[in-house]
Design a protein around this motif. Structure first.
Motif, PDB file in Angstrom:
ATOM      1  N   CYS A   1      42.162 -39.698  94.743  1.00 35.73           N
ATOM      2  CA  CYS A   1      42.323 -38.367  94.207  1.00 35.73           C
ATOM      3  C   CYS A   1      44.088 -38.183  94.139  1.00 35.73           C
ATOM      4  CB  CYS A   1      41.679 -37.297  95.142  1.00 35.73           C
ATOM      5  SG  CYS A   1      41.929 -35.646  94.740  1.00 35.73           S
TER       6      CYS A   1
ATOM      7  N   PRO B   1      28.794 -35.441  84.831  1.00 26.77           N
ATOM      8  CA  PRO B   1      28.769 -34.163  85.073  1.00 26.77           C
ATOM      9  C   PRO B   1      29.715 -33.332  85.861  1.00 26.77           C
ATOM     10  CG  PRO B   1      27.282 -35.235  86.374  1.00 26.77           C
ATOM     11  CD  PRO B   1      27.686 -36.159  85.428  1.00 26.77           C
ATOM     12  N   ASN B   2      30.438 -34.146  86.747  1.00 29.40           N
ATOM     13  CA  ASN B   2      31.535 -33.627  87.593  1.00 29.40           C
ATOM     14  C   ASN B   2      32.528 -33.299  86.535  1.00 29.40           C
ATOM     15  OD1 ASN B   2      31.274 -35.694  90.531  1.00 29.40           O
ATOM     16  ND2 ASN B   2      29.854 -34.185  89.706  1.00 29.40           N
TER      17      ASN B   2
ATOM     18  N   GLY C   1      31.922 -30.156  84.873  1.00 26.24           N
ATOM     19  CA  GLY C   1      31.936 -29.258  85.480  1.00 26.24           C
ATOM     20  C   GLY C   1      33.518 -28.702  85.406  1.00 26.24           C
ATOM     21  N   ILE C   2      34.192 -29.612  85.392  1.00 25.67           N
ATOM     22  CA  ILE C   2      35.558 -29.347  85.357  1.00 25.67           C
ATOM     23  C   ILE C   2      36.000 -28.932  83.920  1.00 25.67           C
ATOM     24  CG2 ILE C   2      38.048 -30.226  85.404  1.00 25.67           C
ATOM     25  CD1 ILE C   2      37.099 -32.235  87.607  1.00 25.67           C
TER      26      ILE C   2
ATOM     27  N   ALA D   1      35.045 -25.274  83.942  1.00 28.73           N
ATOM     28  CA  ALA D   1      36.107 -24.415  84.585  1.00 28.73           C
ATOM     29  C   ALA D   1      37.004 -24.105  83.476  1.00 28.73           C
ATOM     30  CB  ALA D   1      36.449 -25.226  85.751  1.00 28.73           C
TER      31      ALA D   1
ATOM     32  N   ARG E   1      35.500 -13.471  90.541  1.00 31.12           N
ATOM     33  CA  ARG E   1      35.288 -13.996  89.119  1.00 31.12           C
ATOM     34  C   ARG E   1      35.207 -15.695  89.238  1.00 31.12           C
ATOM     35  NH1 ARG E   1      39.735 -17.060  88.075  1.00 31.12           N
ATOM     36  NH2 ARG E   1      38.788 -17.254  85.760  1.00 31.12           N
TER      37      ARG E   1
ATOM     38  N   VAL F   1      29.913 -18.618  89.720  1.00 32.85           N
ATOM     39  CA  VAL F   1      29.329 -18.938  88.760  1.00 32.85           C
ATOM     40  C   VAL F   1      27.662 -19.392  88.994  1.00 32.85           C
ATOM     41  CG1 VAL F   1      28.952 -20.667  86.621  1.00 32.85           C
ATOM     42  CG2 VAL F   1      31.131 -19.876  87.357  1.00 32.85           C
TER      43      VAL F   1
ATOM     44  N   GLY G   1      25.637 -31.880  89.443  1.00 35.45           N
ATOM     45  CA  GLY G   1      26.981 -32.426  89.243  1.00 35.45           C
ATOM     46  C   GLY G   1      27.882 -31.597  88.514  1.00 35.45           C
ATOM     47  N   ILE G   2      27.556 -30.623  87.370  1.00 35.92           N
ATOM     48  CA  ILE G   2      28.341 -29.862  87.022  1.00 35.92           C
ATOM     49  C   ILE G   2      28.939 -28.666  87.947  1.00 35.92           C
ATOM     50  CG2 ILE G   2      28.516 -27.911  85.262  1.00 35.92           C
ATOM     51  CD1 ILE G   2      26.937 -29.846  83.477  1.00 35.92           C
TER      52      ILE G   2
ATOM     53  N   ALA H   1      29.272 -29.172  91.164  1.00 35.44           N
ATOM     54  CA  ALA H   1      30.513 -29.853  91.979  1.00 35.44           C
ATOM     55  C   ALA H   1      31.669 -30.116  91.169  1.00 35.44           C
ATOM     56  CB  ALA H   1      29.802 -31.416  92.076  1.00 35.44           C
ATOM     57  N   GLY H   2      31.679 -30.212  89.838  1.00 36.38           N
ATOM     58  CA  GLY H   2      32.838 -30.270  88.972  1.00 36.38           C
ATOM     59  C   GLY H   2      33.496 -28.892  89.034  1.00 36.38           C
ATOM     60  N   LEU H   3      32.754 -27.929  88.873  1.00 31.06           N
ATOM     61  CA  LEU H   3      33.225 -26.510  88.920  1.00 31.06           C
ATOM     62  C   LEU H   3      34.017 -26.124  90.085  1.00 31.06           C
ATOM     63  CD1 LEU H   3      30.437 -24.298  87.270  1.00 31.06           C
ATOM     64  CD2 LEU H   3      32.727 -24.403  86.665  1.00 31.06           C
TER      65      LEU H   3
ATOM     66  N   LEU I   1      34.979 -28.236  92.388  1.00 32.79           N
ATOM     67  CA  LEU I   1      36.413 -29.107  92.444  1.00 32.79           C
ATOM     68  C   LEU I   1      37.577 -28.562  91.718  1.00 32.79           C
ATOM     69  CD1 LEU I   1      35.196 -32.915  91.956  1.00 32.79           C
ATOM     70  CD2 LEU I   1      36.048 -32.087  93.774  1.00 32.79           C
ATOM     71  N   ALA I   2      36.975 -27.869  90.684  1.00 30.43           N
ATOM     72  CA  ALA I   2      38.185 -27.248  90.025  1.00 30.43           C
ATOM     73  C   ALA I   2      38.520 -25.832  90.536  1.00 30.43           C
ATOM     74  CB  ALA I   2      37.512 -26.974  88.345  1.00 30.43           C
TER      75      ALA I   2
ATOM     76  N   TYR J   1      36.258 -23.220  91.334  1.00 28.51           N
ATOM     77  CA  TYR J   1      35.257 -22.141  91.143  1.00 28.51           C
ATOM     78  C   TYR J   1      34.214 -22.288  92.495  1.00 28.51           C
ATOM     79  CZ  TYR J   1      36.530 -20.543  86.708  1.00 28.51           C
ATOM     80  OH  TYR J   1      37.327 -20.220  85.445  1.00 28.51           O
TER      81      TYR J   1
ATOM     82  N   TYR K   1      33.219 -35.528  98.727  1.00 27.56           N
ATOM     83  CA  TYR K   1      34.801 -35.409  98.046  1.00 27.56           C
ATOM     84  C   TYR K   1      35.935 -35.019  99.045  1.00 27.56           C
ATOM     85  CZ  TYR K   1      33.436 -36.277  93.480  1.00 27.56           C
ATOM     86  OH  TYR K   1      32.685 -36.978  92.244  1.00 27.56           O
TER      87      TYR K   1
ATOM     88  N   GLN L   1      42.103 -33.599  99.687  1.00 29.67           N
ATOM     89  CA  GLN L   1      43.032 -33.177  98.647  1.00 29.67           C
ATOM     90  C   GLN L   1      42.016 -32.355  97.762  1.00 29.67           C
ATOM     91  OE1 GLN L   1      46.037 -35.967  97.480  1.00 29.67           O
ATOM     92  NE2 GLN L   1      44.553 -37.308  98.252  1.00 29.67           N
ATOM     93  N   ALA L   2      40.937 -32.269  97.923  1.00 25.41           N
ATOM     94  CA  ALA L   2      39.998 -31.671  97.149  1.00 25.41           C
ATOM     95  C   ALA L   2      39.002 -30.993  97.951  1.00 25.41           C
ATOM     96  CB  ALA L   2      39.410 -32.600  95.902  1.00 25.41           C
TER      97      ALA L   2
END
Lengths: 312, 336
Positions: free
Chosen positions: A121, A136-137, A140-141, A144, B19, B22, B62-63, B65-67, B69-70, B72, B98, B105-106
Motif C-alpha cells: 500500500c 470489486p475493490n 468501489g474506488i 468513489a 455525504r 452510501v 467488495g465494492i 470495501a473499495g468505497l 478504502l477511498a 466513503y 487492509y 495506511q488505509a
C-alpha cells in the motif's frame, strides 16, 4: 504522443531507476523495464542466498505492461494489483528501497514488514494476494471517483488465472451497469501457476468481458511502445466517462510462478526469451546507451540492496 | 416507532449528515424499499447514494470495501443473513485485513447490515443466525441489534470509527418497539448501563437489584428480548431472580460486565439463536471459567439452537430453535 504527456518520474526516487530528466522517452522506458527486471532478478538471487523470507511472484517478461499503463496515470488515479505486483508498484512509484525493505521484512518497508511481497500500500496503489477480490475493490474506488466527479481512473491488474473467480463477473456486470471509471488490465501470461490457459479457460477470453457490454482492447505484444499507445487510449476513454473498459494483453511469464515451481516446456520458455520486452525495445537503443543505462540501474540497485540490508 | 422505522430514520439521518455515506443492497430502492422495508424512501431522497444492486453479494461487499478504502462510508444490506457466506472472502481477506496489513495506511470502515434469524418459517437457507462464523475474525467487529440500543447511537459509533463492522438484525426485531432504558428502567425491569470501553454500552436488566440476583443470563438481539420476558415472568411468578446482560457488540467482547455479574451470582446461562457448538456461548464459557473458576457454583450453561438445518415446518422449526421455553428451563435449572 509527446513525452511530456506521459507521467513524470515520481519525486524523491532515484532517477537512475525511474528516468533521467531530459532523456529520450525510449531511453526512459528501457530504463524502467530494466529496473523492474533487475529488481526481481535480484530478489530471486536474495532468496537463493536465504536473505529473504516467504515467497515472491516475479513478473519477468511482463515489465512492458506495467511501464506502459502507468505512464498514462495521474495523481488521483489508483492502481489495484495482485500477487504479481512488483512491476506495477515500481513503475508507479519508483520506490525500490521501500519495496526491497518490505520484502526483507524491515520496519522501513512500505508496509513496515506486515504485507511483504504481495500486500503493498502506498499513495495511489494497493495490492492483495487473493485472486478476484481486488476487482470489486477497484470498482468501489471507481464508484468513489464517480461520486466525487473528479475524473480519476481506477485501474486493476488481473491475470488469466483470475478469470476463474466468480466475483470478477459480478463486478463487471455492476461496473457496466453503473458506467464506472474502471480499467481492467488483464495480463494473459498463458499459465495460471502450473496450469496452461487451455486447461483453465473455456470459450473466448475477450468474449467474457464483451458479454457485459464492456469494450475490450486486445493486444498480443511485449513491445512497450505499442502497449503504451493502446493503454493511453484506453485510460483516456475511461477518464472521459465512457464506463469501464478492458485492456487484454497476451504476454508471457518467463520465470516460474513463485520461486522454484516451473514444469513448463523449456522450448516454449526459450522461444519467449527471444521476444521479451527488453529485447524488443532494446533494439531501438544503440549499444552504448543500453550499456550505460544497464550500468546505472545496476549501481542504483546495488545501493538499494546495501541500504536495505543495513536497515534494522 | 417500530425498530424497522427507527433504523430507516437512522439511515436517513446518516445520509443527510454525511455525504460519504452510501447504501448498497439488493432490492433496496423504492418503491420496494428492501425486503424488510428498512430503506423505504431513501433512494428517492438520495438517488446517487442509495443503490439497488444485482444479486451479487461478493461484489456488494467488495465494492463497499473499495468505497471505504477511498474514504466513503458504505453501508451494505444483506437481504438474508444466510447470504453472508457469499461475502466471507471479502470480509476476512479484504476488509478486515487492509488496515493492519497495510500498516495503518488505509482504513476500510464498511458496515454490513444483515437480516438474520428464524421463527418465521423461511426454512433452512433463510432463517439462520450465522454470526458465529464471523466471531473472532481479527479486526472485525460484530454488533447485534437489540431493542435496548438506539440504532442512532449504534450507527453514530459505526460511522465515527475506522473498523469494518457486521451488524446483525434479527428479523423479529423489525416489528417490535424500541425500549431503550429510561430513568433506569425498561418497563418494570431495573436497567443499568455499563460503558464498555471501545464498544457500545452493555445493558443490564433485572427485576430486583443486581446484588439480589442468583443467576446471570447473557444474551443478545432477539434472544435478549425473549430472555427479558422470561426473567420478568420468573421473578413475578417464581421469585427466581436473574440479571440479564445484553451487549451490543458481541465480538470482540467486553467481558467486564459479565464478570461483575457472575462474581455475584456464581451462575451463568448464555443464550444465542445460532447452532450449538463452537459458538459465542462456548467462548463465554471458556472466558468466564478461566477468570472466575473458583467462584462458579456450577458450569456455565450454553443455550443454543440444535446443530442441524432449520426446518420450514412451524412445529419442527420451533423444536430446533431456541425460544422462551428453552431459556426458561435453563434459568430454572441454574437457579436450583
Amino acid at each position: 504522443m509527446s513525452s511530456t504527456a506521459l507521467a513524470p518520474a515520481p519525486a524523491g526516487t532515484d532517477e537512475r531507476l525511474t528516468g533521467v530528466p531530459g532523456e529520450p522517452l525510449a531511453h526512459r522506458r528501457y530504463r524502467r523495464m530494466r529496473f523492474i527486471r533487475r529488481f526481481e532478478e535480484t530478489l530471486l538471487q536474495l532468496f537463493e542466498e536465504g536473505a529473504l523470507n516467504g515467497t515472491t511472484h516475479a513478473c519477468i517478461g511482463q515489465e512492458a505492461d506495467a511501464v506502459a499503463v502507468t505512464e498514462h496515470l495521474a495523481d488521483g488515479d489508483h492502481i489495484f494489483s495482485n500477487h504479481r505486483c512488483h512491476g506495477h508498484y515500481l513503475a508507479h512509484s519508483g520506490d525500490a528501497l521501500g519495496l526491497m525493505a518490505e520484502i526483507m521484512g524491515k520496519e522501513a518497508g512500505v508496509c513496515r514488514g506486515m504485507g511483504g511481497s504481495q500486500h503493498i500500500c502506498a499513495p495511489g496503489f494497493k495490492s492483495n494476494g487473493v485472486q478476484g477480490g481486488i476487482v470489486p475493490n477497484a470498482a468501489g474506488i471507481a464508484l468513489a471517483n464517480q461520486l466525487d466527479g473528479d475524473g480519476a481512473v481506477s485501474v486493476v491488474f488481473i491475470g488469466d488465472g483470475t478469470l476463474g473467480e466468480g466475483v470478477v463477473y459480478e463486478t463487471l456486470n455492476m461496473a457496466a451497469l453503473w458506467r464506472l471509471p474502471l480499467l481492467v488490465v488483464c495480463e494473459d501470461n498463458r499459465w495460471a501457476q502450473s496450469t496452461p490457459v487451455a486447461a483453465n479457460l473455456a470459450g473466448d477470453m475477450a468474449a467474457r468481458f464483451a458479454a457485459f457490454g464492456v469494450p475490450v482492447r486486445e493486444i498480443d505484444s511485449t513491445d512497450v511502445e505499442e502497449l503504451s499507445t493502446v493503454a493511453g487510449e484506453e485510460v483516456a476513454a475511461v477518464r472521459a466517462g465512457d464506463g469501464p473498459r478492458v485492456l487484454l494483453i497476451h504476454t508471457y511469464r518467463l520465470c516460474h510462478h513463485s520461486k522454484s515451481d516451473d514444469e513448463r516446456p523449456q522450448d516454449e520458455i526459450d522461444a519467449h526469451w527471444l521476444v521479451e520486452p527488453l529485447v524488443v525495445h532494446g533494439r531501438r537503443l544503440d549499444g552504448a546507451d543500453r550499456s550505460r543505462i544497464d550500468d546505472e540501474v545496476e549501481a542504483a540497485l546495488a545501493e538499494v540492496v546495501a541500504t536495505a540490508r543495513a536497515l534494522p | 416507532m417500530i425498530f424497522a422505522k427507527e433504523l430507516n430514520d437512522t439511515l436517513r439521518g446518516a445520509l443527510t449528515g454525511d455525504r460519504r455515506v452510501v447504501l448498497l443492497g439488493e432490492d433496496i430502492a423504492d418503491p420496494y424499499g428492501g425486503a424488510f422495508k428498512v430503506t423505504r424512501g431513501l433512494s428517492t431522497a438520495f438517488p446517487q447514494r442509495v443503490r439497488t444492486t444485482p444479486i451479487s453479494e461478493g461484489a456488494i461487499a467488495g465494492i463497499s470495501a473499495g468505497l471505504a478504502l477511498a474514504g466513503y462510508r458504505p453501508i451494505a444490506e444483506v437481504m438474508f443473513g444466510d447470504f453472508l457466506t457469499l461475502m466471507f472472502d471479502q470480509v476476512v481477506n479484504h476488509m478486515a485485513k487492509y488496515q493492519a496489513m497495510y500498516a495503518g495506511q488505509a482504513t476500510c470502515p464498511v458496515v454490513i447490515r444483515a437480516a438474520t434469524g428464524g421463527h418465521r418459517g423461511y426454512g433452512p437457507t433463510h432463517s439462520q443466525s450465522l454470526e458465529k462464523h464471523f466471531l473472532g475474525v481479527p479486526h472485525l467487529r460484530v454488533v447485534a441489534a437489540s431493542l435496548y440500543h438506539d440504532p442512532r447511537t449504534v450507527f453514530a459509533d459505526f460511522l465515527g470509527r475506522d473498523e469494518p463492522v457486521l451488524y446483525v438484525e434479527h428479523k423479529l426485531l423489525y416489528p417490535q418497539h424500541l425500549t431503550s432504558p429510561v430513568n433506569g428502567r425498561v418497563g418494570d425491569l431495573i436497567a443499568g448501563s455499563d460503558a464498555s470501553p471501545g464498544a457500545l454500552p452493555t445493558i443490564r436488566l433485572s427485576a430486583v437489584p443486581a446484588e439480589d440476583c442468583s443467576v446471570s443470563v447473557l444474551a443478545y438481539g432477539y434472544q435478549a428480548h425473549l430472555a427479558a420476558q422470561v426473567i420478568e415472568r420468573l421473578a413475578i411468578e417464581e421469585e427466581i431472580f436473574a440479571e440479564l446482560i445484553v451487549p451490543a457488540q458481541i465480538a470482540p467482547m467486553d467481558w467486564a460486565p459479565v464478570e461483575r455479574s457472575v462474581a455475584v451470582t456464581g451462575r451463568l446461562v448464555t443464550v444465542e439463536e445460532g447452532a450449538d457448538g463452537w459458538s459465542w456461548g462456548a467462548e463465554a464459557a471458556s472466558v468466564i471459567s478461566r477468570r472466575l473458576f473458583g467462584r462458579l457454583d456450577r458450569p456455565v450453561d450454553v443455550v443454543a439452537s440444535d446443530a442441524t438445518v432449520i426446518p420450514s415446518s412451524k412445529t419442527k422449526e420451533a423444536a430446533v430453535l431456541v425460544g422462551s421455553a428453552r431459556i426458561e428451563a435453563a434459568i430454572r435449572a441454574a437457579a436450583n
